[in-house]
Design an enzyme around this catalytic site. Structure first.
Site, PDB file in Angstrom:
ATOM      1  N   GLY A  14       4.727   5.169  -8.513  1.00 52.69           N
ATOM      2  CA  GLY A  14       3.635   4.289  -8.097  1.00 52.69           C
ATOM      3  C   GLY A  14       3.804   2.855  -8.583  1.00 52.69           C
ATOM      4  O   GLY A  14       4.768   2.519  -9.273  1.00 52.69           O
ATOM      5  N   ARG A 101     -12.012   7.604 -20.170  1.00 52.42           N
ATOM      6  CA  ARG A 101     -12.343   6.392 -20.925  1.00 52.42           C
ATOM      7  C   ARG A 101     -13.648   6.468 -21.703  1.00 52.42           C
ATOM      8  O   ARG A 101     -13.740   5.953 -22.809  1.00 52.42           O
ATOM      9  CB  ARG A 101     -12.415   5.189 -19.967  1.00 52.42           C
ATOM     10  CG  ARG A 101     -11.070   4.762 -19.458  1.00 52.42           C
ATOM     11  CD  ARG A 101     -11.235   3.605 -18.500  1.00 52.42           C
ATOM     12  NE  ARG A 101      -9.987   3.318 -17.817  1.00 52.42           N
ATOM     13  CZ  ARG A 101      -9.912   2.798 -16.610  1.00 52.42           C
ATOM     14  NH1 ARG A 101     -11.015   2.472 -15.942  1.00 52.42           N
ATOM     15  NH2 ARG A 101      -8.747   2.578 -16.067  1.00 52.42           N
ATOM     16  N   CYS A 132      -8.288  -2.575 -15.767  1.00 54.94           N
ATOM     17  CA  CYS A 132      -7.522  -3.834 -15.793  1.00 54.94           C
ATOM     18  C   CYS A 132      -8.405  -5.071 -15.998  1.00 54.94           C
ATOM     19  O   CYS A 132      -8.067  -5.963 -16.770  1.00 54.94           O
ATOM     20  CB  CYS A 132      -6.692  -3.969 -14.524  1.00 54.94           C
ATOM     21  SG  CYS A 132      -7.493  -3.333 -13.041  1.00 54.94           S
ATOM     22  N   GLN A 159      -9.985  -9.881  -7.618  1.00 58.34           N
ATOM     23  CA  GLN A 159      -8.977  -8.885  -7.971  1.00 58.34           C
ATOM     24  C   GLN A 159      -7.918  -8.681  -6.885  1.00 58.34           C
ATOM     25  O   GLN A 159      -8.217  -8.578  -5.698  1.00 58.34           O
ATOM     26  CB  GLN A 159      -9.658  -7.543  -8.288  1.00 58.34           C
ATOM     27  CG  GLN A 159     -10.572  -7.633  -9.500  1.00 58.34           C
ATOM     28  CD  GLN A 159     -11.161  -6.300  -9.941  1.00 58.34           C
ATOM     29  OE1 GLN A 159     -12.319  -6.277 -10.338  1.00 58.34           O
ATOM     30  NE2 GLN A 159     -10.407  -5.216  -9.907  1.00 58.34           N
ATOM     31  N   HIS A 244      -5.195 -10.602 -11.460  1.00 60.74           N
ATOM     32  CA  HIS A 244      -6.651 -10.692 -11.333  1.00 60.74           C
ATOM     33  C   HIS A 244      -7.114 -12.000 -11.984  1.00 60.74           C
ATOM     34  O   HIS A 244      -6.648 -12.349 -13.072  1.00 60.74           O
ATOM     35  CB  HIS A 244      -7.343  -9.555 -12.087  1.00 60.74           C
ATOM     36  CG  HIS A 244      -7.199  -8.203 -11.472  1.00 60.74           C
ATOM     37  ND1 HIS A 244      -6.584  -7.952 -10.267  1.00 60.74           N
ATOM     38  CD2 HIS A 244      -7.646  -6.989 -11.926  1.00 60.74           C
ATOM     39  CE1 HIS A 244      -6.644  -6.655 -10.005  1.00 60.74           C
ATOM     40  NE2 HIS A 244      -7.266  -6.053 -10.989  1.00 60.74           N
ATOM     41  N   ASN A 317      -2.490  -7.788 -13.452  1.00 59.93           N
ATOM     42  CA  ASN A 317      -3.257  -6.546 -13.553  1.00 59.93           C
ATOM     43  C   ASN A 317      -2.380  -5.305 -13.692  1.00 59.93           C
ATOM     44  O   ASN A 317      -2.786  -4.310 -14.284  1.00 59.93           O
ATOM     45  CB  ASN A 317      -4.165  -6.392 -12.333  1.00 59.93           C
ATOM     46  CG  ASN A 317      -3.405  -6.487 -11.027  1.00 59.93           C
ATOM     47  OD1 ASN A 317      -2.811  -7.534 -10.736  1.00 59.93           O
ATOM     48  ND2 ASN A 317      -3.392  -5.429 -10.259  1.00 59.93           N
TER      49      ASN A 317
HETATM   50  O1  25A Z   1      -7.783   7.683  -5.934  1.00 58.74           O
HETATM   51  P1  25A Z   1      -7.050   8.129  -7.142  1.00 58.74           P
HETATM   52  O2  25A Z   1      -6.479   9.518  -7.054  1.00 58.74           O
HETATM   53  O3  25A Z   1      -7.817   7.878  -8.431  1.00 58.74           O
HETATM   54  O4  25A Z   1      -5.735   7.209  -7.221  1.00 58.74           O
HETATM   55  C1  25A Z   1      -5.812   5.855  -7.105  1.00 58.74           C
HETATM   56  C2  25A Z   1      -4.486   5.257  -6.819  1.00 58.74           C
HETATM   57  O5  25A Z   1      -4.498   4.052  -7.508  1.00 58.74           O
HETATM   58  C3  25A Z   1      -3.235   3.846  -8.109  1.00 58.74           C
HETATM   59  C4  25A Z   1      -2.306   4.897  -7.731  1.00 58.74           C
HETATM   60  O6  25A Z   1      -1.545   4.470  -6.543  1.00 58.74           O
HETATM   61  C5  25A Z   1      -3.251   6.001  -7.325  1.00 58.74           C
HETATM   62  O7  25A Z   1      -2.691   6.777  -6.296  1.00 58.74           O
HETATM   63  N1  25A Z   1      -3.557   3.679  -9.505  1.00 58.74           N
HETATM   64  C6  25A Z   1      -4.155   4.475 -10.385  1.00 58.74           C
HETATM   65  N2  25A Z   1      -4.496   3.809 -11.482  1.00 58.74           N
HETATM   66  C7  25A Z   1      -4.131   2.531 -11.275  1.00 58.74           C
HETATM   67  C8  25A Z   1      -4.251   1.314 -12.001  1.00 58.74           C
HETATM   68  N3  25A Z   1      -4.862   1.245 -13.181  1.00 58.74           N
HETATM   69  C9  25A Z   1      -3.516   2.465 -10.035  1.00 58.74           C
HETATM   70  N4  25A Z   1      -3.015   1.354  -9.551  1.00 58.74           N
HETATM   71  C10 25A Z   1      -3.131   0.244 -10.285  1.00 58.74           C
HETATM   72  N5  25A Z   1      -3.755   0.205 -11.464  1.00 58.74           N
HETATM   73  P2  25A Z   1       0.050   4.291  -6.474  1.00 58.74           P
HETATM   74  O8  25A Z   1       0.443   4.513  -5.067  1.00 58.74           O
HETATM   75  O9  25A Z   1       0.515   3.025  -7.094  1.00 58.74           O
HETATM   76  O10 25A Z   1       0.620   5.407  -7.387  1.00 58.74           O
HETATM   77  C11 25A Z   1       0.403   6.694  -7.122  1.00 58.74           C
HETATM   78  C12 25A Z   1       1.261   7.463  -8.127  1.00 58.74           C
HETATM   79  O11 25A Z   1       0.608   8.688  -8.421  1.00 58.74           O
HETATM   80  C13 25A Z   1       1.453   9.753  -7.960  1.00 58.74           C
HETATM   81  N6  25A Z   1       0.674  10.885  -7.485  1.00 58.74           N
HETATM   82  C14 25A Z   1      -0.228  10.910  -6.504  1.00 58.74           C
HETATM   83  N7  25A Z   1      -0.688  12.154  -6.318  1.00 58.74           N
HETATM   84  C15 25A Z   1      -0.052  12.932  -7.210  1.00 58.74           C
HETATM   85  C16 25A Z   1       0.825  12.117  -7.953  1.00 58.74           C
HETATM   86  N8  25A Z   1       1.611  12.609  -8.884  1.00 58.74           N
HETATM   87  C17 25A Z   1       1.545  13.940  -9.130  1.00 58.74           C
HETATM   88  N9  25A Z   1       0.734  14.779  -8.478  1.00 58.74           N
HETATM   89  C18 25A Z   1      -0.084  14.321  -7.512  1.00 58.74           C
HETATM   90  N10 25A Z   1      -0.871  15.162  -6.853  1.00 58.74           N
HETATM   91  C19 25A Z   1       2.221   9.127  -6.833  1.00 58.74           C
HETATM   92  O12 25A Z   1       3.370   9.835  -6.514  1.00 58.74           O
HETATM   93  C20 25A Z   1       2.552   7.767  -7.414  1.00 58.74           C
HETATM   94  O13 25A Z   1       3.584   7.848  -8.349  1.00 58.74           O
HETATM   95  P3  25A Z   1       3.583  10.282  -4.990  1.00 58.74           P
HETATM   96  O14 25A Z   1       4.790  11.103  -5.024  1.00 58.74           O
HETATM   97  O15 25A Z   1       2.313  10.945  -4.472  1.00 58.74           O
HETATM   98  O16 25A Z   1       3.712   8.991  -4.140  1.00 58.74           O
HETATM   99  C21 25A Z   1       4.998   8.422  -3.840  1.00 58.74           C
HETATM  100  C22 25A Z   1       4.762   7.355  -2.837  1.00 58.74           C
HETATM  101  O17 25A Z   1       4.070   7.887  -1.702  1.00 58.74           O
HETATM  102  C23 25A Z   1       3.013   7.056  -1.289  1.00 58.74           C
HETATM  103  N11 25A Z   1       1.860   7.944  -1.024  1.00 58.74           N
HETATM  104  C24 25A Z   1       0.789   8.094  -1.793  1.00 58.74           C
HETATM  105  N12 25A Z   1      -0.074   8.930  -1.223  1.00 58.74           N
HETATM  106  C25 25A Z   1       0.451   9.324  -0.059  1.00 58.74           C
HETATM  107  C26 25A Z   1       1.705   8.697   0.082  1.00 58.74           C
HETATM  108  N13 25A Z   1       2.495   8.917   1.127  1.00 58.74           N
HETATM  109  C27 25A Z   1       2.072   9.743   2.068  1.00 58.74           C
HETATM  110  N14 25A Z   1       0.878  10.369   2.009  1.00 58.74           N
HETATM  111  C28 25A Z   1       0.053  10.198   0.975  1.00 58.74           C
HETATM  112  N15 25A Z   1      -1.138  10.836   0.920  1.00 58.74           N
HETATM  113  C29 25A Z   1       2.760   6.115  -2.398  1.00 58.74           C
HETATM  114  O18 25A Z   1       2.694   4.810  -1.878  1.00 58.74           O
HETATM  115  C30 25A Z   1       3.890   6.265  -3.374  1.00 58.74           C
HETATM  116  O19 25A Z   1       4.651   5.081  -3.428  1.00 58.74           O
HETATM  117  O1  L14 Z   2      -8.405   1.498 -13.619  1.00 56.17           O
HETATM  118  O2  L14 Z   2      -8.228  -2.276  -8.113  1.00 56.17           O
HETATM  119  O3  L14 Z   2     -10.346   2.253 -13.101  1.00 56.17           O
HETATM  120  O4  L14 Z   2      -8.630  -0.636  -6.778  1.00 56.17           O
HETATM  121  C1  L14 Z   2      -9.499   1.697 -10.309  1.00 56.17           C
HETATM  122  C2  L14 Z   2      -9.609   0.755  -9.113  1.00 56.17           C
HETATM  123  C3  L14 Z   2      -8.010   0.097 -11.435  1.00 56.17           C
HETATM  124  C4  L14 Z   2      -8.130  -0.859 -10.284  1.00 56.17           C
HETATM  125  C5  L14 Z   2      -9.330   1.623 -12.827  1.00 56.17           C
HETATM  126  C6  L14 Z   2      -8.440  -1.087  -7.891  1.00 56.17           C
HETATM  127  C7  L14 Z   2      -9.261   0.866 -11.534  1.00 56.17           C
HETATM  128  C8  L14 Z   2      -8.377  -0.115  -9.039  1.00 56.17           C
END
Ligand code: 25A
Ligand code: L14
Length: 339
Positions: A14, A101, A132, A159, A244, A317
């Site tokens: 990610g 948190r 963040c 943001q 941000h 961020n």
């Molecule tokens: O809504 P949520 O679940 O709370 O998640 C919020 C999202 O915000 C990001 C992160 O996105 C997350 O998915 N995130 C969380 N905290 C953050 C923060 N503080 C934050 N971003 C910024 N600041 P992301 O795309 O950057 O990273 C996602 C990572 O999580 C892995 N992941 C997801 N589901 C998982 C998992 N790992 C283990 N088990 C699970 N069930 C994800 O790995 C990535 O490393 P991945 O293998 O799922 O994704 C690889 C690429 O595929 C793309 N992708 C994501 N979802 C889908 C998808 N492709 C097809 N279909 C999908 N549904 C992604 O773009 C990723 O690059």
């Molecule tokens: O860390 O910008 O709780 O969409 C979840 C929303 C991080 C930022 C967190 C966004 C946030 C995220």
């Protein structure tokens, strides 16, 4: 030679996970074995760490045998489900999601502000990385608070889309391209078009009319800096990729002049003062991107209250707001607590 630590990165593919790997490399964290975990979608993909190819594995409850430190950034649901398994296997989790948190048995840590809280990691084996927007705000405000006791904060955020992960970075890029070519923008990640627009909604709405992101700033700031500080937040998504920005207004117990604020911030850890209006110098997202420092400028007295200040606070961020903060916590953990 000092000890090496086995590290797992959950969400390694990610936006934040890849940055965590970079931070571990850049800061020369004493990594022994590195384990990259993500969903089954990414299993088998190859990433590079310190010049070596490492295969991504699927995250399961058995992923954490022999792991000392697990850095989580794969969304709240994964953290809620898998941090307890990691902790049970003996790993200390540093979690970037909002899942843990506000748990009273989980420390919420910004190393420049409350590093001593890390000691509380033993209760659950989990340390939480704040939101963040909260991280950069408290880094900038802590030195002022120590001098003049902040009573109230009014903050509006601007943001970047990278906060939502890779899919949101793609959405902004694609929408800009479509619109410049005269085609309509399609919104999938965000509720409305983000290109050439501002969205006064980040995360879901709560019953009180605020968004979850706004309430995170209220509650997390109190947990990190003390519950006497009242916070009112408005969080806005802007069409920026990285960094941000925040307009921060504070009211303090004791008067802090602009000169004093500049002095305090000049010496503050993790802060870079960028405040020379005569030269047109102030913090901007494009300057913060790729950096670990929090930029502070536009410092002005707020004449509408007795002791008030306005500041403009900018940070990357994905780095200080997520990856760097987590790695800094890991550094203190191994130096002071795990050895
Ligand atoms: O809504 P949520 O679940 O709370 O998640 C919020 C999202 O915000 C990001 C992160 O996105 C997350 O998915 N995130 C969380 N905290 C953050 C923060 N503080 C934050 N971003 C910024 N600041 P992301 O795309 O950057 O990273 C996602 C990572 O999580 C892995 N992941 C997801 N589901 C998982 C998992 N790992 C283990 N088990 C699970 N069930 C994800 O790995 C990535 O490393 P991945 O293998 O799922 O994704 C690889 C690429 O595929 C793309 N992708 C994501 N979802 C889908 C998808 N492709 C097809 N279909 C999908 N549904 C992604 O773009 C990723 O690059
Ligand atoms: O860390 O910008 O709780 O969409 C979840 C929303 C991080 C930022 C967190 C966004 C946030 C995220």
């Amino acid at each position: 030679m000092s000890r090496l630590w086995n590290v797992a990165v959950v969400g390694a593919t990610g936006a934040v996970g890849t940055q965590m790997l970079e931070c571990l490399e850049e800061r020369d964290f004493p990594v022994g074995k590195i384990k990259l975990l993500a969903s089954s979608r990414s299993a088998g993909e190859v990433l590079e760490f310190r010049g070596k190819a490492v295969q991504v594995e699927e995250l399961t409850h058995d992923s954490f045998e022999g792991i000392d430190i697990a850095l989580f950034s794969a969304g709240g649901a994964r953290s809620e489900e898998f941090c307890p398994s990691a902790a049970k296997a003996g790993a200390v989790c540093i979690d970037n999601s909002s899942a843990w948190r506000m748990d009273k048995d989980v420390p919420l840590v910004v190393p420049e502000v409350n590093p001593e809280a890390i000691a509380g990691y033993k209760k659950k084996g989990i340390i939480a990385n704040p939101n963040c927007s909260t991280i950069q705000m408290v880094v900038a405000l802590k030195p002022l608070h120590d001098f003049g006791a902040i009573k109230r904060i009014v903050v509006s955020t601007y943001q970047a889309v990278s906060g939502t992960g890779n899919k949101a970075i793609d959405e902004l890029r694609v929408q800009v391209g479509e619109l410049l070519n005269g085609r309509p923008a399609v919104a999938k990640v965000y509720p409305h078009q983000i290109a050439f627009n501002c969205l006064p909604q980040i995360d879901a709405f709560c019953d009180n009319g605020y968004t979850k992101e706004e309430m995170k700033m209220v509650n997390e700031t109190a947990k990190i800096m003390g519950s006497d500080i009242k916070v009112s937040a408005t969080c806005v998504r802007v069409p920026v990729f990285f960094g941000h920005s925040e307009s921060v207004n504070i009211e303090t117990d004791k008067k802090i002049t602009v000169q004093k604020a500049r002095e305090l911030l000049e010496d503050a850890p993790g802060v870079e003062l960028v405040d020379d209006p005569a030269e047109g110098e102030y913090p901007m997202a494009i300057n913060a991107a790729g950096e670990d420092v929090t930029l502070v400028g536009r410092i002005r007295e707020d004449a509408s209250v007795k002791n008030g200040l306005n500041l403009w606070v900018v940070a990357d961020n994905v780095r200080k707001g997520a990856a760097t903060n987590a790695v800094q916590i890991a550094e203190i953990l191994v130096e002071k607590y795990l050895k």
